[in-house]
Design a protein around this motif. Structure first.
Motif, PDB file in Angstrom:
ATOM      1  N   ASP A  91      14.875 -21.700   1.891  1.00 45.24           N
ATOM      2  CA  ASP A  91      15.973 -21.566   0.924  1.00 45.24           C
ATOM      3  C   ASP A  91      15.773 -20.329   0.041  1.00 45.24           C
ATOM      4  O   ASP A  91      16.728 -19.584  -0.239  1.00 45.24           O
ATOM      5  CB  ASP A  91      16.061 -22.809   0.033  1.00 45.24           C
ATOM      6  N   LEU A  92      14.555 -20.121  -0.376  1.00 44.19           N
ATOM      7  CA  LEU A  92      14.264 -18.997  -1.256  1.00 44.19           C
ATOM      8  C   LEU A  92      14.462 -17.663  -0.539  1.00 44.19           C
ATOM      9  O   LEU A  92      15.069 -16.731  -1.087  1.00 44.19           O
ATOM     10  CB  LEU A  92      12.830 -19.098  -1.791  1.00 44.19           C
ATOM     11  N   TYR A  93      13.977 -17.564   0.679  1.00 38.24           N
ATOM     12  CA  TYR A  93      14.142 -16.321   1.423  1.00 38.24           C
ATOM     13  C   TYR A  93      15.618 -16.066   1.741  1.00 38.24           C
ATOM     14  O   TYR A  93      16.092 -14.925   1.731  1.00 38.24           O
ATOM     15  CB  TYR A  93      13.326 -16.351   2.718  1.00 38.24           C
ATOM     16  N   ARG A  94      16.342 -17.157   2.036  1.00 40.14           N
ATOM     17  CA  ARG A  94      17.770 -17.010   2.363  1.00 40.14           C
ATOM     18  C   ARG A  94      18.523 -16.501   1.122  1.00 40.14           C
ATOM     19  O   ARG A  94      19.339 -15.563   1.210  1.00 40.14           O
ATOM     20  CB  ARG A  94      18.355 -18.348   2.808  1.00 40.14           C
ATOM     21  N   SER A  95      18.248 -17.084  -0.037  1.00 42.12           N
ATOM     22  CA  SER A  95      18.914 -16.648  -1.274  1.00 42.12           C
ATOM     23  C   SER A  95      18.519 -15.216  -1.636  1.00 42.12           C
ATOM     24  O   SER A  95      19.343 -14.424  -2.101  1.00 42.12           O
ATOM     25  CB  SER A  95      18.540 -17.589  -2.430  1.00 42.12           C
ATOM     26  N   TYR A  96      17.271 -14.889  -1.419  1.00 40.92           N
ATOM     27  CA  TYR A  96      16.810 -13.522  -1.672  1.00 40.92           C
ATOM     28  C   TYR A  96      17.585 -12.535  -0.800  1.00 40.92           C
ATOM     29  O   TYR A  96      18.016 -11.470  -1.271  1.00 40.92           O
ATOM     30  CB  TYR A  96      15.310 -13.409  -1.386  1.00 40.92           C
ATOM     31  N   GLY A  97      17.771 -12.908   0.470  1.00 39.12           N
ATOM     32  CA  GLY A  97      18.501 -12.039   1.385  1.00 39.12           C
ATOM     33  C   GLY A  97      19.935 -11.827   0.951  1.00 39.12           C
ATOM     34  O   GLY A  97      20.463 -10.708   1.021  1.00 39.12           O
ATOM     35  N   VAL A  98      20.569 -12.897   0.485  1.00 38.95           N
ATOM     36  CA  VAL A  98      21.949 -12.801   0.024  1.00 38.95           C
ATOM     37  C   VAL A  98      22.046 -11.809  -1.142  1.00 38.95           C
ATOM     38  O   VAL A  98      22.929 -10.940  -1.181  1.00 38.95           O
ATOM     39  CB  VAL A  98      22.484 -14.179  -0.413  1.00 38.95           C
TER      40      VAL A  98
ATOM     41  N   ASP B  50      21.222  -8.105  -0.097  1.00 41.81           N
ATOM     42  CA  ASP B  50      22.277  -7.471   0.716  1.00 41.81           C
ATOM     43  C   ASP B  50      23.547  -7.212  -0.089  1.00 41.81           C
ATOM     44  O   ASP B  50      24.363  -6.375   0.296  1.00 41.81           O
ATOM     45  CB  ASP B  50      22.609  -8.354   1.918  1.00 41.81           C
ATOM     46  N   ALA B  51      23.704  -7.932  -1.198  1.00 40.58           N
ATOM     47  CA  ALA B  51      24.942  -7.806  -1.981  1.00 40.58           C
ATOM     48  C   ALA B  51      25.030  -6.478  -2.708  1.00 40.58           C
ATOM     49  O   ALA B  51      26.127  -6.015  -3.047  1.00 40.58           O
ATOM     50  CB  ALA B  51      25.040  -8.958  -2.978  1.00 40.58           C
ATOM     51  N   LYS B  52      23.897  -5.880  -2.989  1.00 38.96           N
ATOM     52  CA  LYS B  52      23.839  -4.578  -3.670  1.00 38.96           C
ATOM     53  C   LYS B  52      24.653  -4.595  -4.975  1.00 38.96           C
ATOM     54  O   LYS B  52      24.338  -5.336  -5.886  1.00 38.96           O
ATOM     55  CB  LYS B  52      24.291  -3.485  -2.740  1.00 38.96           C
ATOM     56  N   ASP B  53      25.731  -3.824  -5.042  1.00 43.24           N
ATOM     57  CA  ASP B  53      26.492  -3.717  -6.290  1.00 43.24           C
ATOM     58  C   ASP B  53      27.196  -5.005  -6.670  1.00 43.24           C
ATOM     59  O   ASP B  53      27.591  -5.191  -7.830  1.00 43.24           O
ATOM     60  CB  ASP B  53      27.522  -2.590  -6.203  1.00 43.24           C
ATOM     61  N   ASP B  54      27.374  -5.908  -5.717  1.00 42.49           N
ATOM     62  CA  ASP B  54      28.085  -7.168  -5.986  1.00 42.49           C
ATOM     63  C   ASP B  54      27.129  -8.329  -6.212  1.00 42.49           C
ATOM     64  O   ASP B  54      27.510  -9.499  -6.116  1.00 42.49           O
ATOM     65  CB  ASP B  54      29.008  -7.508  -4.809  1.00 42.49           C
ATOM     66  N   VAL B  55      25.874  -8.008  -6.507  1.00 44.84           N
ATOM     67  CA  VAL B  55      24.869  -9.065  -6.620  1.00 44.84           C
ATOM     68  C   VAL B  55      25.227 -10.086  -7.690  1.00 44.84           C
ATOM     69  O   VAL B  55      24.961 -11.290  -7.539  1.00 44.84           O
ATOM     70  CB  VAL B  55      23.480  -8.438  -6.910  1.00 44.84           C
ATOM     71  N   SER B  56      25.880  -9.673  -8.754  1.00 49.63           N
ATOM     72  CA  SER B  56      26.200 -10.598  -9.840  1.00 49.63           C
ATOM     73  C   SER B  56      27.221 -11.655  -9.433  1.00 49.63           C
ATOM     74  O   SER B  56      27.420 -12.629 -10.172  1.00 49.63           O
ATOM     75  CB  SER B  56      26.710  -9.825 -11.063  1.00 49.63           C
ATOM     76  N   GLN B  57      27.845 -11.477  -8.284  1.00 50.00           N
ATOM     77  CA  GLN B  57      28.832 -12.444  -7.808  1.00 50.00           C
ATOM     78  C   GLN B  57      28.184 -13.660  -7.158  1.00 50.00           C
ATOM     79  O   GLN B  57      28.857 -14.646  -6.849  1.00 50.00           O
ATOM     80  CB  GLN B  57      29.769 -11.768  -6.793  1.00 50.00           C
ATOM     81  N   HIS B  58      26.875 -13.611  -6.913  1.00 49.98           N
ATOM     82  CA  HIS B  58      26.186 -14.677  -6.171  1.00 49.98           C
ATOM     83  C   HIS B  58      25.298 -15.495  -7.099  1.00 49.98           C
ATOM     84  O   HIS B  58      24.073 -15.552  -6.936  1.00 49.98           O
ATOM     85  CB  HIS B  58      25.374 -14.076  -5.024  1.00 49.98           C
ATOM     86  N   LYS B  59      25.965 -16.162  -8.013  1.00 49.72           N
ATOM     87  CA  LYS B  59      25.215 -16.964  -8.982  1.00 49.72           C
ATOM     88  C   LYS B  59      24.506 -18.138  -8.332  1.00 49.72           C
ATOM     89  O   LYS B  59      23.404 -18.520  -8.746  1.00 49.72           O
ATOM     90  CB  LYS B  59      26.167 -17.458 -10.072  1.00 49.72           C
ATOM     91  N   ASP B  60      25.116 -18.714  -7.323  1.00 51.51           N
ATOM     92  CA  ASP B  60      24.498 -19.873  -6.680  1.00 51.51           C
ATOM     93  C   ASP B  60      23.152 -19.506  -6.047  1.00 51.51           C
ATOM     94  O   ASP B  60      22.195 -20.293  -6.104  1.00 51.51           O
ATOM     95  CB  ASP B  60      25.434 -20.444  -5.601  1.00 51.51           C
ATOM     96  N   ALA B  61      23.100 -18.323  -5.459  1.00 55.68           N
ATOM     97  CA  ALA B  61      21.854 -17.887  -4.816  1.00 55.68           C
ATOM     98  C   ALA B  61      20.753 -17.713  -5.861  1.00 55.68           C
ATOM     99  O   ALA B  61      19.592 -18.078  -5.632  1.00 55.68           O
ATOM    100  CB  ALA B  61      22.081 -16.584  -4.059  1.00 55.68           C
ATOM    101  N   TYR B  62      21.119 -17.159  -7.016  1.00 53.17           N
ATOM    102  CA  TYR B  62      20.099 -16.959  -8.050  1.00 53.17           C
ATOM    103  C   TYR B  62      19.643 -18.296  -8.634  1.00 53.17           C
ATOM    104  O   TYR B  62      18.466 -18.477  -8.965  1.00 53.17           O
ATOM    105  CB  TYR B  62      20.650 -16.067  -9.164  1.00 53.17           C
TER     106      TYR B  62
END
Length: 542
Positions: free
Chosen positions: A7-14, A17-29
């Motif tokens: 789960d941790l590696y999968r969320s890290y990958g998300v 890979d999101a780069k400039d849109d990383v803030s859109q992936h709150k669930d992963a963080y």
């Protein structure tokens, strides 16, 4: 459901890979934050992943810092070290103060590797903090929070945290480059240190004085004078000395040692010298100390001698000179009385207290420069005659001793001079030469105060030490000795090695004290003489 490694590696990958849109992936963080509740492997990964994306999720700032703090307090030391290593990555903006406060509290760890990591992390945020400043008090700028966190814990934290934070500041700040330790930063350090000094133990006082004495902003005459004022406040020079209170005596001695390096021709020692003449010398024989086997009389006479060259105009110069003169007479015995046939009376011969005489004679010689007619106009004829008799008697014994020492040291070089016995002889030769020079000055008519000698316990240059074996020692050689029996007549040179007995007791014990700095430091437990400080909060307060 517990978070797994996958789960941790999968969320890290998300997030990666999101780069400039990383803030859109709150669930992963959030998944990464939940990793602190997993097993050891999950925690180690969370300790690395949480700070990596911390800046992208300001809404999770408190949750992220608290999650990292949970890891800093984990039972597994390897997890704690990893979490502490990553803490500087949280030190942005207003979080610097909080991170500094946390790291300061973490100094209480007993694990060496963890403690070292805390130190490294604190240094890291110092450098981060140096890139921007804010106003901390008045109009003086300071680092945005690193120093604030440290001083906050020093003033309010647990004893162990306070102690280690002070040690950190006293040892680490001097290693920081000038672009970190700017003028503004140093002014802030000095201002905060003065607050801490309002209630300190003796050991803390020494460390804090070492800290502020090294600040570049205080390397001016006015800066040194400010440091002297700090010491004066701690020394309580406005109060009478209680010689029966060992803590009071120890406090004065420790404060004086801290002031000594600050004195110069422009920064005067007058208040300290005056206090010693008016309060210490009259009570010299009754002084007490909390340190077993310490020759407290000699320990207070040494700093008096060191301070005397830097004494400025003194209100009661004649009175203080008279006190020095009186005390000097006590340590310079009269010759043994002779019976009718010209032989000396039986019994133990007077002992020559070389250590005390060097200190008192040097101090008298220095202050005497300010009133050169003291021995001529201020001392009555009978007393002056008595003084000269004592000087002559002391000088005769001195010459015998110097001759014996020179013969004993003749031809010795290198390793031979490093034995304990020869170290004693070298130091003894230094002090006797010192006294010899000063006595010769006083025998002039009128008495002279022009000769210069270097006090025996001050650091010796290698060339001076070598000169002991290459030629007759100069009159500037000297060293601290206790008492030795006076010889009434010169002995044959061939018997010198047999006659010579190295001084014992307090002199031998003081050999390790030749380096003045090694003798520094407050002796004893917390609170001795410097206040016990009130109870502060217990427990972490992050």
């Amino acid at each position: 459901m517990a978070v797994t490694i996958e789960d941790l590696y999968r969320s890290y990958g998300v997030l990666a890979d999101a780069k400039d849109d990383v803030s859109q992936h709150k669930d992963a963080y959030q998944v990464i934050l939940n990793g602190v509740k997993g097993g050891p492997k999950e925690k180690r990964l969370a300790a690395q992943f949480i700070p990596k994306f911390f800046s992208s999720f300001p809404e999770f700032a408190d949750a992220a810092i608290n999650a990292q703090l949970d890891l800093c307090e984990d039972d597994d030391v390897s997890i704690r070290r990893q979490a502490i290593k990553e803490l500087p990555r949280f030190a942005t903006g207003d979080n610097i103060l909080k991170v500094s406060d946390i790291l300061t509290q973490l100094l209480q760890t007993d694990d060496t590797a963890e403690f070292n990591q805390v130190n490294v992390s604190l240094i890291s945020i110092f450098k981060i903090d140096a890139k921007g400043t804010r106003v901390c008090f008045s109009d003086v700028a300071c680092p945005a929070g690193t120093l604030g966190g440290l001083f906050s814990q020093i003033l309010q934290g647990e004893d162990i945290v306070r102690e280690r934070a002070i040690k950190f500041l006293s040892t680490k700040l001097k290693t920081l480059p000038e672009d970190v330790m700017t003028k503004e930063v140093e002014e802030y350090v000095f201002a905060e240190t003065k607050k801490v000094l309002e209630d300190v133990t003796g050991e803390e006082f020494v460390l804090l004085m070492r800290l502020v004495s090294g600040l570049r902003v205080l390397q001016t005459v006015s800066g040194r004078q400010q440091l002297v004022e700090l010491v004066v406040d701690q020394a309580f020079l406005e109060q009478a000395l209680n010689p029966a209170d060992p803590d009071t005596v120890d406090r004065l001695l420790q404060c004086t040692r801290q002031a000594l390096p600050l004195f110069s021709k422009n920064v005067h020692s007058t208040r300290f010298v005056t206090y010693f003449c008016e309060h210490v010398l009259p009570n010299l024989s009754t002084l007490t100390t909390p340190v077993a086997e310490l020759d407290i009389q000699l320990e207070v006479l040494k700093p008096l001698a060191e301070m005397s060259p830097f004494c400025g105009d003194m209100d009661k110069l004649e009175t203080n000179l008279n006190m020095l003169f009186t005390k000097l007479l006590e340590y310079m015995p009269l010759p043994p009385e002779e019976v009718e046939n010209g032989e000396q009376q039986t019994g133990e011969e007077p002992k020559l207290q070389f250590s005390y005489v060097e200190c008192l004679l040097f101090s008298f010689h220095q202050l005497g420069k300010k009133l050169p007619d003291f021995l001529i106009d201020k001392v009555d004829a009978e007393r002056l005659k008595d003084f000269k008799i004592r000087l002559q008697y002391f000088a005769r014994g001195l010459q015998v001793y110097i001759r014996q020492l020179r013969v004993a040291l003749q031809g010795k070089t290198g390793e031979a001079l490093k034995t304990d016995e020869n170290k004693i002889k070298v130091v003894a030769l230094k002090i006797t030469n010192n006294i010899n020079v000063l006595i010769k000055d006083l025998f002039h008519n009128p008495p002279s105060f022009k000769s210069a000698v270097s006090l025996s316990w001050k650091p010796v240059q290698k060339t001076e030490a070598a000169a002991v074996t290459l030629k007759r020692p100069s009159s500037d050689d000297a060293g601290p000795v206790a008492s030795v029996k006076k010889q009434t007549a010169p002995q044959p040179r061939r018997d010198a090695r047999q006659i010579y007995n190295p001084p014992s007791g307090k002199y031998s014990a003081s050999l390790g004290n030749l380096n003045y700095e090694q003798r520094g430091g407050f002796r004893g437990g917390r609170g001795r003489g410097f206040g016990t400080r009130g109870n502060r909060s217990r427990g972490r307060i992050y």
